[in-house]
Design a protein around this motif. Structure first.
Motif, PDB file in Angstrom:
ATOM      1  N   ASN A   1      20.288  -9.436   7.615  1.00  0.00           N
ATOM      2  CA  ASN A   1      19.448  -8.273   7.894  1.00  0.00           C
ATOM      3  C   ASN A   1      19.787  -7.108   6.966  1.00  0.00           C
ATOM      4  O   ASN A   1      20.959  -6.832   6.705  1.00  0.00           O
ATOM      5  N   TYR A   2      18.742  -6.457   6.492  1.00  0.00           N
ATOM      6  CA  TYR A   2      18.858  -5.262   5.663  1.00  0.00           C
ATOM      7  C   TYR A   2      17.901  -4.223   6.212  1.00  0.00           C
ATOM      8  O   TYR A   2      16.837  -4.555   6.727  1.00  0.00           O
ATOM      9  N   THR A   3      18.250  -2.978   6.059  1.00  0.00           N
ATOM     10  CA  THR A   3      17.390  -1.898   6.521  1.00  0.00           C
ATOM     11  C   THR A   3      16.867  -1.127   5.322  1.00  0.00           C
ATOM     12  O   THR A   3      17.635  -0.719   4.452  1.00  0.00           O
ATOM     13  N   PHE A   4      15.562  -0.953   5.274  1.00  0.00           N
ATOM     14  CA  PHE A   4      14.943  -0.114   4.250  1.00  0.00           C
ATOM     15  C   PHE A   4      13.694   0.508   4.826  1.00  0.00           C
ATOM     16  O   PHE A   4      13.200   0.087   5.865  1.00  0.00           O
ATOM     17  N   SER A   5      13.194   1.509   4.166  1.00  0.00           N
ATOM     18  CA  SER A   5      12.058   2.277   4.678  1.00  0.00           C
ATOM     19  C   SER A   5      10.781   1.954   3.917  1.00  0.00           C
ATOM     20  O   SER A   5      10.809   1.721   2.712  1.00  0.00           O
ATOM     21  N   LEU A   6       9.682   1.957   4.650  1.00  0.00           N
ATOM     22  CA  LEU A   6       8.345   1.810   4.081  1.00  0.00           C
ATOM     23  C   LEU A   6       7.444   2.852   4.714  1.00  0.00           C
ATOM     24  O   LEU A   6       7.667   3.264   5.853  1.00  0.00           O
ATOM     25  N   GLN A   7       6.416   3.228   4.004  1.00  0.00           N
ATOM     26  CA  GLN A   7       5.399   4.092   4.593  1.00  0.00           C
ATOM     27  C   GLN A   7       4.638   3.266   5.625  1.00  0.00           C
ATOM     28  O   GLN A   7       4.442   2.059   5.435  1.00  0.00           O
ATOM     29  N   PRO A   8       4.223   3.874   6.723  1.00  0.00           N
ATOM     30  CA  PRO A   8       3.517   3.119   7.771  1.00  0.00           C
ATOM     31  C   PRO A   8       2.286   2.364   7.266  1.00  0.00           C
ATOM     32  O   PRO A   8       2.041   1.229   7.682  1.00  0.00           O
ATOM     33  N   SER A   9       1.528   2.965   6.363  1.00  0.00           N
ATOM     34  CA  SER A   9       0.334   2.278   5.845  1.00  0.00           C
ATOM     35  C   SER A   9       0.721   1.053   5.014  1.00  0.00           C
ATOM     36  O   SER A   9       0.024   0.034   5.047  1.00  0.00           O
ATOM     37  N   ILE A  10       1.829   1.134   4.297  1.00  0.00           N
ATOM     38  CA  ILE A  10       2.311   0.005   3.497  1.00  0.00           C
ATOM     39  C   ILE A  10       2.781  -1.110   4.426  1.00  0.00           C
ATOM     40  O   ILE A  10       2.516  -2.289   4.193  1.00  0.00           O
ATOM     41  N   ARG A  11       3.454  -0.752   5.518  1.00  0.00           N
ATOM     42  CA  ARG A  11       3.929  -1.746   6.479  1.00  0.00           C
ATOM     43  C   ARG A  11       2.750  -2.480   7.120  1.00  0.00           C
ATOM     44  O   ARG A  11       2.775  -3.705   7.278  1.00  0.00           O
ATOM     45  N   LYS A  12       1.684  -1.758   7.449  1.00  0.00           N
ATOM     46  CA  LYS A  12       0.491  -2.398   8.023  1.00  0.00           C
ATOM     47  C   LYS A  12      -0.118  -3.376   7.029  1.00  0.00           C
ATOM     48  O   LYS A  12      -0.521  -4.483   7.391  1.00  0.00           O
ATOM     49  N   ARG A  13      -0.187  -2.958   5.769  1.00  0.00           N
ATOM     50  CA  ARG A  13      -0.748  -3.840   4.729  1.00  0.00           C
ATOM     51  C   ARG A  13       0.139  -5.060   4.525  1.00  0.00           C
ATOM     52  O   ARG A  13      -0.356  -6.176   4.368  1.00  0.00           O
ATOM     53  N   LEU A  14       1.445  -4.872   4.558  1.00  0.00           N
ATOM     54  CA  LEU A  14       2.395  -5.985   4.418  1.00  0.00           C
ATOM     55  C   LEU A  14       2.220  -6.974   5.567  1.00  0.00           C
ATOM     56  O   LEU A  14       2.172  -8.192   5.341  1.00  0.00           O
TER      57      LEU A  14
ATOM     58  N   SER B   1       8.740 -10.160   6.693  1.00  0.00           N
ATOM     59  CA  SER B   1       9.969 -10.281   5.895  1.00  0.00           C
ATOM     60  C   SER B   1       9.999 -11.596   5.113  1.00  0.00           C
ATOM     61  O   SER B   1      10.443 -11.628   3.970  1.00  0.00           O
ATOM     62  N   LYS B   2       9.496 -12.685   5.711  1.00  0.00           N
ATOM     63  CA  LYS B   2       9.436 -13.952   4.980  1.00  0.00           C
ATOM     64  C   LYS B   2       8.453 -13.851   3.821  1.00  0.00           C
ATOM     65  O   LYS B   2       8.699 -14.372   2.735  1.00  0.00           O
ATOM     66  N   PHE B   3       7.330 -13.185   4.053  1.00  0.00           N
ATOM     67  CA  PHE B   3       6.357 -12.983   2.983  1.00  0.00           C
ATOM     68  C   PHE B   3       6.958 -12.174   1.843  1.00  0.00           C
ATOM     69  O   PHE B   3       6.855 -12.546   0.674  1.00  0.00           O
ATOM     70  N   LEU B   4       7.606 -11.080   2.179  1.00  0.00           N
ATOM     71  CA  LEU B   4       8.226 -10.229   1.167  1.00  0.00           C
ATOM     72  C   LEU B   4       9.315 -10.972   0.417  1.00  0.00           C
ATOM     73  O   LEU B   4       9.437 -10.851  -0.805  1.00  0.00           O
ATOM     74  N   ASN B   5      10.093 -11.772   1.124  1.00  0.00           N
ATOM     75  CA  ASN B   5      11.142 -12.563   0.507  1.00  0.00           C
ATOM     76  C   ASN B   5      10.558 -13.528  -0.536  1.00  0.00           C
ATOM     77  O   ASN B   5      11.059 -13.617  -1.661  1.00  0.00           O
ATOM     78  N   GLU B   6       9.498 -14.252  -0.160  1.00  0.00           N
ATOM     79  CA  GLU B   6       8.868 -15.202  -1.094  1.00  0.00           C
ATOM     80  C   GLU B   6       8.218 -14.472  -2.277  1.00  0.00           C
ATOM     81  O   GLU B   6       8.273 -14.956  -3.400  1.00  0.00           O
TER      82      GLU B   6
END
Length: 79
Positions: free
Chosen positions: A43-56, A69-74
């Motif tokens: 586990n790692y902690t980092f910040s994203l803007q809420p709109s970016i998190r929704k898009r992710l 997180s699996k998507f971002l990892n790949e």
């Protein structure tokens, strides 16, 4: 006809122009395909803007990933 299509020099020149116009693979983002390879994660902690998190989240769901997180990892692994 303006030129002879059998002329090898003209064919070479046209092929070189087509190759030069193709974007380099590093210039574009490739969306990963879900593979079920399991590797231990940490586990790692980092910040994203809420709109970016929704898009992710929506991108992960759209491409059949279990989590963002699996998507971002790949995505990062394939860069």
């Amino acid at each position: 006809m303006a030129f002879n299509p059998e002329n090898k020099n003209i064919k070479k020149a046209l092929q070189k122009n087509e190759a030069a116009q193709m974007p380099k693979p590093k210039d574009s983002i490739v969306i990963p395909v879900f593979t079920d390879k399991e590797e231990r994660t940490k586990n790692y902690t980092f910040s994203l803007q809420p709109s970016i998190r929704k898009r992710l989240d929506s991108l992960a769901k759209e491409h059949n990933f279990k989590s963002a997180s699996k998507f971002l990892n790949e995505l990062i692994k394939n860069m």
